[in-house]
Design a protein around this motif. Sequence first.
Motif, PDB file in Angstrom:
ATOM      1  N   ILE A   1      -3.962   6.465  -0.788  1.00 58.36           N
ATOM      2  CA  ILE A   1      -3.242   5.199  -0.569  1.00 58.36           C
ATOM      3  C   ILE A   1      -3.876   4.117  -1.447  1.00 58.36           C
ATOM      4  N   HIS A   2      -3.044   3.378  -2.139  1.00 59.34           N
ATOM      5  CA  HIS A   2      -3.554   2.400  -3.102  1.00 59.34           C
ATOM      6  C   HIS A   2      -2.531   1.298  -3.339  1.00 59.34           C
ATOM      7  N   ARG A   3      -2.946   0.298  -4.087  1.00 55.29           N
ATOM      8  CA  ARG A   3      -2.038  -0.772  -4.523  1.00 55.29           C
ATOM      9  C   ARG A   3      -2.761  -1.613  -5.569  1.00 55.29           C
TER      10      ARG A   3
ATOM     11  N   TRP B   1       0.865  -1.181   0.000  1.00 53.49           N
ATOM     12  CA  TRP B   1       0.000   0.000   0.000  1.00 53.49           C
ATOM     13  C   TRP B   1       0.904   1.235   0.000  1.00 53.49           C
ATOM     14  N   HIS B   2       0.617   2.193  -0.865  1.00 58.02           N
ATOM     15  CA  HIS B   2       1.498   3.367  -0.968  1.00 58.02           C
ATOM     16  C   HIS B   2       0.750   4.556  -1.553  1.00 58.02           C
ATOM     17  N   THR B   3       1.402   5.728  -1.513  1.00 59.29           N
ATOM     18  CA  THR B   3       0.885   6.895  -2.240  1.00 59.29           C
ATOM     19  C   THR B   3       1.895   7.201  -3.355  1.00 59.29           C
ATOM     20  N   ASP B   4       1.453   7.983  -4.348  1.00 54.61           N
ATOM     21  CA  ASP B   4       2.341   8.303  -5.468  1.00 54.61           C
ATOM     22  C   ASP B   4       2.757   9.767  -5.470  1.00 54.61           C
ATOM     23  N   ASN B   5       2.510  10.486  -4.369  1.00 56.12           N
ATOM     24  CA  ASN B   5       2.982  11.884  -4.309  1.00 56.12           C
ATOM     25  C   ASN B   5       4.434  11.867  -3.861  1.00 56.12           C
TER      26      ASN B   5
ATOM     27  N   ILE C   1      -9.042   7.081 -12.506  1.00 56.83           N
ATOM     28  CA  ILE C   1      -8.165   8.234 -12.295  1.00 56.83           C
ATOM     29  C   ILE C   1      -8.112   8.453 -10.792  1.00 56.83           C
ATOM     30  N   TYR C   2      -6.936   8.669 -10.234  1.00 57.02           N
ATOM     31  CA  TYR C   2      -6.882   8.880  -8.790  1.00 57.02           C
ATOM     32  C   TYR C   2      -5.911   9.981  -8.412  1.00 57.02           C
ATOM     33  N   ASN C   3      -6.209  10.547  -7.257  1.00 57.09           N
ATOM     34  CA  ASN C   3      -5.401  11.594  -6.642  1.00 57.09           C
ATOM     35  C   ASN C   3      -4.143  10.928  -6.077  1.00 57.09           C
TER      36      ASN C   3
HETATM   37 FE   FE2 Z   1       1.039   3.771  -7.156  1.00 51.99          FE
END
Ligand code: FE2
Length: 311
Positions: free
Chosen positions: A204-206, A125-129, A198-200
């Motif tokens: 948090i996603h994976r 699980w992570h963010t991409d910012n 599409i995501y912000n």
């Molecule tokens: Fe990602």
Amino acid sequence: MNTSEDKTENFLFTKEFQKIDPAMVAEELKNKGFFSFSKAFTTKAINAIEKDATKSKLNLNDNRICGVYAETQYHLTKLLCVSKTFFDFVTSNFVFDVCRKHLGDEFRLKALRYYETYGGHHMQWHTDNKTDRGFSHIPGIIIIFYISDVKEGQFQYIEGSHLWSGEKAYSNYSEEFINKEYKDKVRDFKLPSGSMVIYNTYGIHRAEPVSNKSFVRKSVFAQIDAQIEDGEPIILDSKIITKMNSDVAMFLGFGKPSNYVAYPPTSINTLPLNKNVLGIFLKYVVIRFMRKIYDLSPGFVKSVVKKSFRK
Ligand SMILES: [Fe+2]
Ligand SMILES: O=C(O)CCC(=O)C(=O)O
């Protein structure tokens, strides 16, 4: 009469998707953190991207465009060298309008890829910012669309997590933490090919891990953010750039540094050893061995070999 822009839209997007208002998408990115649409792309557009992106997948010492294997994933980051369909999409009014509404007047394509995810791939699980140097406060969005039907190994997003993840100066989250605190907020995107999410990037996603070794998920990824001064190198084939204006130049980072390290970092050592790869190496060794024997042969043997090949 249809303009060429209408024709491109009709080729790319289904009739239902063409009714989507970019302002509504931007609103969802702000409130929930994501927007999704089942079958946004036409089958023709998806087939064209898959065909262009997989023409020559693995080639060593070959001048054609090809991708890389990173253990349990295949990546082709040079998608803008092979797919005009992807160029038309990523520079479409839809994408630019969503970016303008969500990110403001300045935005740049930071990373892109056609990728295949295989069984055994584990994504935390992570963010991409973040940049290649770690966590960063740069607003951004990611567009993922599916090239294959996705019934497992789907994209997952913690609804609303973009609103609080920025308070923590890190990008990775443990499975225990998510299961304990946010299980009821996990949104799953099991959708057919042609679907778009599409995501912000603050959310948090994976991708849900799949252990079945024969599993394959095919997708396309594009990251766009509001900082236009640096990014991953964007490699283009000029034949694909059929539209140019100051917004497209800004979006593609023309004349700007591109010092981020291209993701994923790979080398010959991340190439999994399988039947296909073994076949390539075996063929290489046999050809080079025969070539050496030929080079060391006396002249009359060479002429016999040459003659027999001419027949
Ligand atoms: Fe990602
Ligand atoms: O493929 C997915 O579902 C997620 C991809 C992702 O999060 C990433 O590449 O940063």
